[in-house]
Write a protein that holds these residues in place. Structure first.
Motif, PDB file in Angstrom:
ATOM      1  N   ILE A  30     -10.294  49.241   0.742  1.00  0.00           N
ATOM      2  CA  ILE A  30     -10.000  47.825   0.908  1.00  0.00           C
ATOM      3  C   ILE A  30      -8.556  47.660   1.378  1.00  0.00           C
ATOM      4  CG2 ILE A  30      -9.977  45.552  -0.197  1.00  0.00           C
ATOM      5  CD1 ILE A  30     -12.727  47.028  -0.190  1.00  0.00           C
ATOM      6  N   ARG A  31      -8.376  46.871   2.430  1.00  0.00           N
ATOM      7  CA  ARG A  31      -7.025  46.448   2.825  1.00  0.00           C
ATOM      8  C   ARG A  31      -6.671  45.250   1.964  1.00  0.00           C
ATOM      9  NH1 ARG A  31      -5.394  42.558   6.338  1.00  0.00           N
ATOM     10  NH2 ARG A  31      -7.454  42.441   7.348  1.00  0.00           N
ATOM     11  N   VAL A  32      -5.704  45.431   1.094  1.00  0.00           N
ATOM     12  CA  VAL A  32      -5.358  44.394   0.119  1.00  0.00           C
ATOM     13  C   VAL A  32      -4.580  43.288   0.828  1.00  0.00           C
ATOM     14  CG1 VAL A  32      -4.162  43.886  -2.045  1.00  0.00           C
ATOM     15  CG2 VAL A  32      -5.294  46.112  -1.721  1.00  0.00           C
ATOM     16  N   THR A  33      -5.055  42.053   0.689  1.00  0.00           N
ATOM     17  CA  THR A  33      -4.365  40.911   1.296  1.00  0.00           C
ATOM     18  C   THR A  33      -3.586  40.097   0.269  1.00  0.00           C
ATOM     19  OG1 THR A  33      -6.378  39.583   1.111  1.00  0.00           O
ATOM     20  CG2 THR A  33      -5.990  40.732   3.205  1.00  0.00           C
ATOM     21  N   LYS A  34      -4.074  40.060  -0.960  1.00  0.00           N
ATOM     22  CA  LYS A  34      -3.369  39.354  -2.033  1.00  0.00           C
ATOM     23  C   LYS A  34      -3.592  40.100  -3.345  1.00  0.00           C
ATOM     24  CE  LYS A  34      -4.121  34.881   0.205  1.00  0.00           C
ATOM     25  NZ  LYS A  34      -2.777  34.824   0.817  1.00  0.00           N
ATOM     26  N   THR A  35      -2.526  40.238  -4.103  1.00  0.00           N
ATOM     27  CA  THR A  35      -2.631  40.866  -5.418  1.00  0.00           C
ATOM     28  C   THR A  35      -1.685  40.146  -6.361  1.00  0.00           C
ATOM     29  OG1 THR A  35      -2.564  42.973  -6.623  1.00  0.00           O
ATOM     30  CG2 THR A  35      -0.942  42.670  -4.880  1.00  0.00           C
ATOM     31  N   THR A  36      -1.570  40.643  -7.575  1.00  0.00           N
ATOM     32  CA  THR A  36      -0.714  40.006  -8.567  1.00  0.00           C
ATOM     33  C   THR A  36      -0.244  41.062  -9.563  1.00  0.00           C
ATOM     34  OG1 THR A  36      -0.535  38.152 -10.121  1.00  0.00           O
ATOM     35  CG2 THR A  36      -2.625  39.344 -10.087  1.00  0.00           C
ATOM     36  N   ILE A  37       0.535  40.620 -10.528  1.00  0.00           N
ATOM     37  CA  ILE A  37       1.043  41.481 -11.597  1.00  0.00           C
ATOM     38  C   ILE A  37       0.481  40.967 -12.907  1.00  0.00           C
ATOM     39  CG2 ILE A  37       3.116  42.358 -12.744  1.00  0.00           C
ATOM     40  CD1 ILE A  37       4.650  41.647 -10.127  1.00  0.00           C
ATOM     41  N   CYS A  38       0.045  41.883 -13.754  1.00  0.00           N
ATOM     42  CA  CYS A  38      -0.571  41.547 -15.035  1.00  0.00           C
ATOM     43  C   CYS A  38       0.375  41.910 -16.172  1.00  0.00           C
ATOM     44  CB  CYS A  38      -1.878  42.329 -15.159  1.00  0.00           C
ATOM     45  SG  CYS A  38      -2.795  42.012 -16.685  1.00  0.00           S
ATOM     46  N   GLY A  39       0.209  41.227 -17.289  1.00  0.00           N
ATOM     47  CA  GLY A  39       0.967  41.614 -18.475  1.00  0.00           C
ATOM     48  C   GLY A  39       0.725  43.061 -18.859  1.00  0.00           C
ATOM     49  N   THR A  40      -0.466  43.577 -18.561  1.00  0.00           N
ATOM     50  CA  THR A  40      -0.756  44.981 -18.848  1.00  0.00           C
ATOM     51  C   THR A  40       0.149  45.905 -18.025  1.00  0.00           C
ATOM     52  OG1 THR A  40      -3.045  44.417 -19.334  1.00  0.00           O
ATOM     53  CG2 THR A  40      -2.577  46.738 -18.926  1.00  0.00           C
ATOM     54  N   GLU A  67     -12.251  47.951   4.786  1.00  0.00           N
ATOM     55  CA  GLU A  67     -11.857  48.743   5.954  1.00  0.00           C
ATOM     56  C   GLU A  67     -12.866  49.827   6.275  1.00  0.00           C
ATOM     57  OE1 GLU A  67      -8.848  48.949   8.080  1.00  0.00           O
ATOM     58  OE2 GLU A  67      -8.969  46.832   7.517  1.00  0.00           O
ATOM     59  N   ALA A  68     -13.389  50.466   5.221  1.00  0.00           N
ATOM     60  CA  ALA A  68     -14.342  51.567   5.412  1.00  0.00           C
ATOM     61  C   ALA A  68     -15.200  51.684   4.168  1.00  0.00           C
ATOM     62  CB  ALA A  68     -13.605  52.885   5.668  1.00  0.00           C
ATOM     63  N   VAL A  69     -16.414  52.197   4.338  1.00  0.00           N
ATOM     64  CA  VAL A  69     -17.313  52.392   3.201  1.00  0.00           C
ATOM     65  C   VAL A  69     -17.958  53.767   3.288  1.00  0.00           C
ATOM     66  CG1 VAL A  69     -17.810  49.929   2.912  1.00  0.00           C
ATOM     67  CG2 VAL A  69     -19.269  51.328   4.391  1.00  0.00           C
ATOM     68  N   GLY A  70     -18.321  54.290   2.104  1.00  0.00           N
ATOM     69  CA  GLY A  70     -19.065  55.537   2.061  1.00  0.00           C
ATOM     70  C   GLY A  70     -20.521  55.328   2.433  1.00  0.00           C
ATOM     71  N   ASP A  71     -21.223  56.419   2.676  1.00  0.00           N
ATOM     72  CA  ASP A  71     -22.598  56.347   3.159  1.00  0.00           C
ATOM     73  C   ASP A  71     -23.551  55.669   2.178  1.00  0.00           C
ATOM     74  OD1 ASP A  71     -21.823  57.634   5.451  1.00  0.00           O
ATOM     75  OD2 ASP A  71     -22.473  59.629   4.782  1.00  0.00           O
ATOM     76  N   ALA A  72     -23.211  55.676   0.874  1.00  0.00           N
ATOM     77  CA  ALA A  72     -24.115  55.106  -0.126  1.00  0.00           C
ATOM     78  C   ALA A  72     -23.853  53.631  -0.413  1.00  0.00           C
ATOM     79  CB  ALA A  72     -24.024  55.909  -1.428  1.00  0.00           C
TER      80      ALA A  72
END
Length: 345
Positions: A30-40, A67-72
């Motif tokens: 996955i091409r990450v477009t948005k993420t965040t920070i967690c208390g963890t 972006e890409a996937v495996g055969d399954a």
């Protein structure tokens, strides 16, 4: 690619690392477009999660593009926009068949923990068919980032484990992101009172906007005395949403006979369990790691506008500003921060 890399307690860096590749047929990149920070993530940086080792890419939340996937992989194809779950699920093991995805025998909470996570330009997601969710067209993707972890955590481990019912008096100790998620989703069940307890007036003010019926600043009032004075004999549900002994103790002291104490916070040290007092009160104590089995339902409520998760976002950054995002989130009271969004563009 660039990623936020953990290098031991108190040490992290935004640095260049190898871009992930498909390793197994069930993987997706996955091409990450948005993420965040967690208390963890902050707990990890304090050294509270020793399983996280030097060199691990942090993060377990986000949205992106396949972006890409495996055969399954059959549910997703390159170009699909997806929500990344914080929990990886094989869908086949004993625990997955019980919907206890957090204990998947080949998954669970592994992103940013046991394998590289989402605070990066790209991430490998194992068991993609069961660990990603398609994003409906036109959705607010910033709001959907809240569905990776905090909303299902607050709902499942706080509200559902706490058995919130119509007419209940509910106290939430900790007005951080997960506490706010518990506050928002508790309203599905129409409790009569929703009491938010924290040390930060700015967060308590936000809690009132999100549906709290009253707030208590625990530095200015004796919480247990106030609760006992304004209820018959305590609260029906006490949700611990911080993860320190003092806040767990508050919950023990305000719960009524027959009540539920739902611990959501991530604890790095032991607590003093007052079992000699609680057993005779028929109090139920629950703990848990989110399973994300409620994510599809919560996704419908967010995309319909019924659950306004976007209100939790207070700060926005670009990927190259990741260190600054950590500074702001790590000093939440000073910065008046709740959830931060870090975007690739």
């Amino acid at each position: 690619m660039n990623a936020m890399v953990y290098h031991g307690p108190g040490q992290k860096a935004w640095e260049s690392v190898d871009t992930p590749k498909v390793l197994h047929p069930t993987d997706a990149i996955i091409r990450v477009t948005k993420t965040t920070i967690c208390g963890t993530d902050l707990h990890i940086l304090k050294g509270d999660v020793p399983a996280v080792t030097d060199g691990r890419i942090l993060g377990h939340e986000g949205v992106g593009v396949v972006e890409a996937v495996g055969d399954a992989v059959s549910n997703f194809k390159p170009g699909d926009r997806v929500l990344i779950s914080c929990i990886t699920s094989c869908g086949k093991c004993e625990y997955c068949k019980k919907q206890m995805y957090s204990h998947c025998e080949d998954g669970g909470w592994i992103l940013g923990h046991l394998i590289n996570g989402t605070q990066a330009e790209y991430v490998r997601i194992p068991h993609a068919d069961n660990s990603l969710y398609p994003i409906p067209a036109g959705s607010d993707e910033e709001a959907l980032v809240m569905l990776s972890d905090i909303l299902p955590t607050g709902f499942e481990i706080g509200v559902l484990y706490g058995a919130v019912k119509p007419g209940d008096t509910v106290a939430i100790v900790g007005a951080g992101p997960v506490g706010m998620a518990s506050l928002l989703t508790a309203q599905f069940y129409s409790p009569a009172r929703l009491i938010m307890i924290d040390v930060d007036d700015a967060r308590l003010e936000m809690a009132m906007k999100f549906g709290a019926t009253e707030v208590i600043n625990s530095t200015k009032a004796d919480v247990a005395a106030h609760i006992k004075a304004t209820t018959k004999d305590g609260v029906d549900v006490a949700i611990e949403a911080v993860g320190i002994p003092q806040t767990f103790d508050v919950c023990q002291n305000i719960i009524r006979p027959g009540g539920h104490l739902a611990n959501v916070g991530v604890h790095g040290t032991s607590v003093d369990l007052q079992i000699q007092k609680l057993w005779i009160q028929n109090v139920t104590i629950t703990t848990g790691l989110v399973n994300t089995n409620t994510t599809p339902m919560l996704l419908k409520n967010v995309t319909s506008g019924r659950l306004q998760a976007e209100g939790l976002i207070t700060h926005r950054f670009k990927f190259n500003d990741f260190p600054q995002a950590y500074e702001v989130f790590g000093n939440a009271a000073k910065e008046k921060a709740m959830k931060v969004i870090i975007s690739s563009d």
